[in-house]
Design an enzyme around this catalytic site. Structure first.
Site, short mmCIF file in Angstrom:
data_model
loop_
_atom_site.label_atom_id
_atom_site.label_comp_id
_atom_site.label_asym_id
_atom_site.label_seq_id
_atom_site.Cartn_x
_atom_site.Cartn_y
_atom_site.Cartn_z
N HIS A 1 0.88 -1.17 0.00
CA HIS A 1 0.00 0.00 0.00
C HIS A 1 0.92 1.22 0.00
O HIS A 1 2.00 1.18 0.58
CB HIS A 1 -0.79 0.16 1.29
CG HIS A 1 -1.67 -0.95 1.70
ND1 HIS A 1 -1.22 -2.04 2.39
CD2 HIS A 1 -3.00 -1.12 1.57
CE1 HIS A 1 -2.24 -2.83 2.66
NE2 HIS A 1 -3.32 -2.31 2.18
N ASP B 1 2.35 2.01 3.46
CA ASP B 1 3.39 1.13 4.04
C ASP B 1 4.77 1.60 3.64
O ASP B 1 5.75 1.30 4.32
CB ASP B 1 3.31 -0.31 3.50
CG ASP B 1 1.93 -0.87 3.42
OD1 ASP B 1 1.13 -0.53 4.29
OD2 ASP B 1 1.66 -1.66 2.48
N GLU C 1 -11.23 -7.03 -3.05
CA GLU C 1 -10.97 -8.08 -2.05
C GLU C 1 -12.11 -8.10 -1.03
O GLU C 1 -12.26 -7.17 -0.23
CB GLU C 1 -9.64 -7.78 -1.35
CG GLU C 1 -9.30 -8.83 -0.31
CD GLU C 1 -7.94 -8.59 0.33
OE1 GLU C 1 -7.02 -8.12 -0.38
OE2 GLU C 1 -7.82 -8.85 1.52
N GLU D 1 -9.08 -14.12 0.30
CA GLU D 1 -8.21 -14.39 1.45
C GLU D 1 -8.83 -15.46 2.35
O GLU D 1 -10.02 -15.42 2.64
CB GLU D 1 -8.03 -13.09 2.24
CG GLU D 1 -7.26 -13.29 3.52
CD GLU D 1 -6.87 -11.99 4.19
OE1 GLU D 1 -6.61 -11.00 3.48
OE2 GLU D 1 -6.81 -11.99 5.42
N HIS E 1 -10.61 -14.04 5.48
CA HIS E 1 -11.86 -13.33 5.19
C HIS E 1 -12.96 -14.33 4.87
O HIS E 1 -14.12 -14.13 5.25
CB HIS E 1 -11.67 -12.37 4.02
CG HIS E 1 -10.66 -11.28 4.30
ND1 HIS E 1 -10.36 -10.30 3.39
CD2 HIS E 1 -9.88 -11.04 5.38
CE1 HIS E 1 -9.45 -9.48 3.90
NE2 HIS E 1 -9.14 -9.93 5.10
N ASP F 1 -4.82 -14.06 -1.16
CA ASP F 1 -4.04 -13.67 0.01
C ASP F 1 -4.00 -14.90 0.88
O ASP F 1 -5.03 -15.34 1.42
CB ASP F 1 -4.72 -12.51 0.75
CG ASP F 1 -4.28 -11.15 0.25
OD1 ASP F 1 -3.50 -11.10 -0.73
OD2 ASP F 1 -4.70 -10.14 0.82
N ASP G 1 -10.02 -10.99 12.47
CA ASP G 1 -9.02 -11.39 11.50
C ASP G 1 -7.65 -11.50 12.17
O ASP G 1 -7.14 -10.50 12.66
CB ASP G 1 -8.99 -10.32 10.41
CG ASP G 1 -8.40 -10.80 9.12
OD1 ASP G 1 -8.15 -12.01 9.00
OD2 ASP G 1 -8.17 -9.96 8.23
N ASP H 1 -4.83 -13.07 10.62
CA ASP H 1 -3.74 -13.02 9.62
C ASP H 1 -2.52 -13.85 10.02
O ASP H 1 -1.38 -13.38 9.92
CB ASP H 1 -3.30 -11.56 9.37
CG ASP H 1 -4.30 -10.78 8.54
OD1 ASP H 1 -5.01 -11.38 7.73
OD2 ASP H 1 -4.36 -9.55 8.70
N ASP I 1 -0.42 -12.64 3.03
CA ASP I 1 -1.00 -11.53 3.80
C ASP I 1 -1.02 -11.99 5.26
O ASP I 1 -2.08 -12.22 5.83
CB ASP I 1 -2.39 -11.22 3.28
CG ASP I 1 -3.00 -10.00 3.95
OD1 ASP I 1 -2.26 -9.30 4.66
OD2 ASP I 1 -4.20 -9.76 3.78
C1 ASO Z 1 -4.60 -5.09 4.47
C2 ASO Z 1 -5.62 -6.15 4.67
C3 ASO Z 1 -5.53 -7.18 3.59
C4 ASO Z 1 -5.56 -6.58 2.24
C5 ASO Z 1 -4.62 -5.43 2.12
C6 ASO Z 1 -4.89 -4.70 0.86
O1 ASO Z 1 -5.41 -6.80 5.89
O2 ASO Z 1 -6.51 -8.14 3.71
O3 ASO Z 1 -5.17 -7.52 1.28
O4 ASO Z 1 -4.70 -4.57 3.20
O5 ASO Z 1 -5.54 -3.50 1.10
#
Ligand code: ASO
Length: 406
Positions: free
Chosen positions: A70, A73, A201, A237, A240, A265, A276, A278, A308
């Site tokens: 992103h 990030d 997503e 994902e 999700h 993901d 969630d 992850d 992810d």
């Molecule tokens: C963070 C989310 C994830 C997604 C990513 C993209 O946890 O699921 O794929 O952002 O925006």
């Protein structure tokens, strides 16, 4: 010649969990200590560049062919839109050089339209048109960065596109706003000649109480309503899917059946969790079923397997990032091998063919081809004295068979 396993899996490392997430949860803040975090380095751009050095070292050490990011990030947060864009452009230049040197590629880019407090009530679905405009402009700059880095796809996770209470929410208006935003994204993709897939997503229930992009079926209905079928696919994902009350393979198979499967993901939510987590994948049978359906549908085209997944916040040692990805890749490889063996064996495929074999009959096909109506079907049932008995689906046998390949 057949593809290698690595060419099938197309592993990607997610920038956000590894280099931006400080180890917080709703009950406590930062647990990780990284040399590029703001508490350790005063110049944010220098921090972002240090982070990029470490990130590309990690991608090459792992032999990961792809990464995903992103905007938020990778670049320091600016005081306004112009500063955000300048920062993103500067870091995009850094990435371009590193990608050239290392051969690491970008699976997809995306915009973070959920962390900053301005997105508290949504991005495209926000009641404030200024937030809509800020979001649209931010998506444009992230698509530009993705395109410049030859990204293979662009993802939109509807972070805070949802609502907390219907008592102050106009559902139709908010969905129309989101539909317009997605249409603008598709228009811009064609304008700049971006060849990758645009992927939504799905995710239910977090962070908003109700999320518009709940699951594959919901998103598909949305795409149809706003004329986006054929233009937008989905990034699915594991976590999700579980939160939506499905299994991962259900969401994959449904997306394939609807012609909207794009990418995955890879991660893991345990079945008891209501939020969630992850985690890195750790369940081979589950991963095997996911790849079985991916392979059965023809595999990835421009999508891939993006981890992810984040360390648990007790994993203070940065080396754990490597261990976690190596373990995750191993689980995926074992799942993939099992999936490939299931395809090769063909018992499962034959079971599907046999189950629907009755539809090979011409008269049966006429019912679906519009050649019969309810009246002629009634005559058909009467004149042939059709009186069906239940048929075996061999469920237990097939479910046990899957375990033989794992
Ligand atoms: C963070 C989310 C994830 C997604 C990513 C993209 O946890 O699921 O794929 O952002 O925006």
């Amino acid at each position: 010649m057949g593809k290698t396993m690595a060419e099938h899996l197309r592993f990607a490392v997610a920038y956000w969990h590894n280099f931006a997430w400080p180890g917080g949860d709703p009950f406590g803040g930062q647990t990780f200590d990284r040399p590029w975090f703001p508490d350790r380095i005063s110049d944010p751009m220098q921090g972002a560049k240090l982070k990029a050095d470490v990130a590309f070292d990690m991608f090459t050490t792992l032999g990961a062919p792809y990464f995903c990011f992103h905007d938020a990030d990778v670049r320091p947060e600016g005081a306004n839109f112009a500063e955000n864009t300048r920062n993103l452009e500067e870091i995009t230049d850094v990435f371009a050089g590193k990608m050239e040197q290392t051969g690491v590629k970008l699976l997809w880019g995306t915009a973070n339209l959920f962390s900053h407090r301005r997105f508290m009530s949504g991005a495209s679905t926000n009641p404030d048109p200024d937030v809509f405009a800020f979001s649209a402009a931010t998506i444009k700059t992230c698509m530009d960065a993705t395109h410049r880095l030859s990204g293979e796809n662009y993802v939109l996770w509807g972070g805070r596109e949802g609502y907390e209470t219907l008592l102050n929410t106009d559902l139709k208006r908010e969905m129309d706003q989101m539909g317009r935003m997605l249409n603008m994204v598709v228009e811009y993709k064609h304008k700049i000649g971006f060849k990758g897939m645009i992927m939504v997503e799905p995710k239910p229930q977090e962070p908003s109480k109700h999320q518009y992009d709940f699951d594959v079926a919901t998103v598909y209905g949305f795409l149809q309503k706003y004329g986006l079928e054929g233009e937008v696919t989905m990034n699915l994902e594991q976590g999700h899917a579980i939160l939506a009350g499905h299994s991962f393979e259900h969401e994959i198979a449904l997306a394939q059946a609807l012609g909207v499967f794009g990418s995955i993901d890879m991660n893991r939510n345990d079945y008891q969790s209501g939020w969630d987590t992850d985690q890195f994948p750790n369940n081979v049978p589950e991963v095997a079923l996911a790849y079985y359906h991916i392979l059965r549908g023809g595999g990835f085209t421009s999508g891939g397997t993006n981890f992810d997944a984040k360390l648990r916040r007790q994993s203070l040692d940065a080396d754990d990032l490597l261990m976690a990805h190596i373990g995750g890749m191993d689980i995926c490889a074992r799942g993939f091998k099992a999936a490939a063996a299931m395809i090769e064996d063909a018992t499962l495929e034959n079971a599907v063919q046999q189950r629907y074999a009755g539809w090979n009959d011409t008269q049966a096909r006429d019912m679906l081809a519009g050649k019969m109506d309810l009246t002629s079907i009634e005559q058909h049932v009467r004149s042939n004295d059709i009186n069906p008995e239940p048929r075996s689906g061999r469920q237990e046998y097939l479910e046990n068979l899957v375990n033989r390949f794992v």
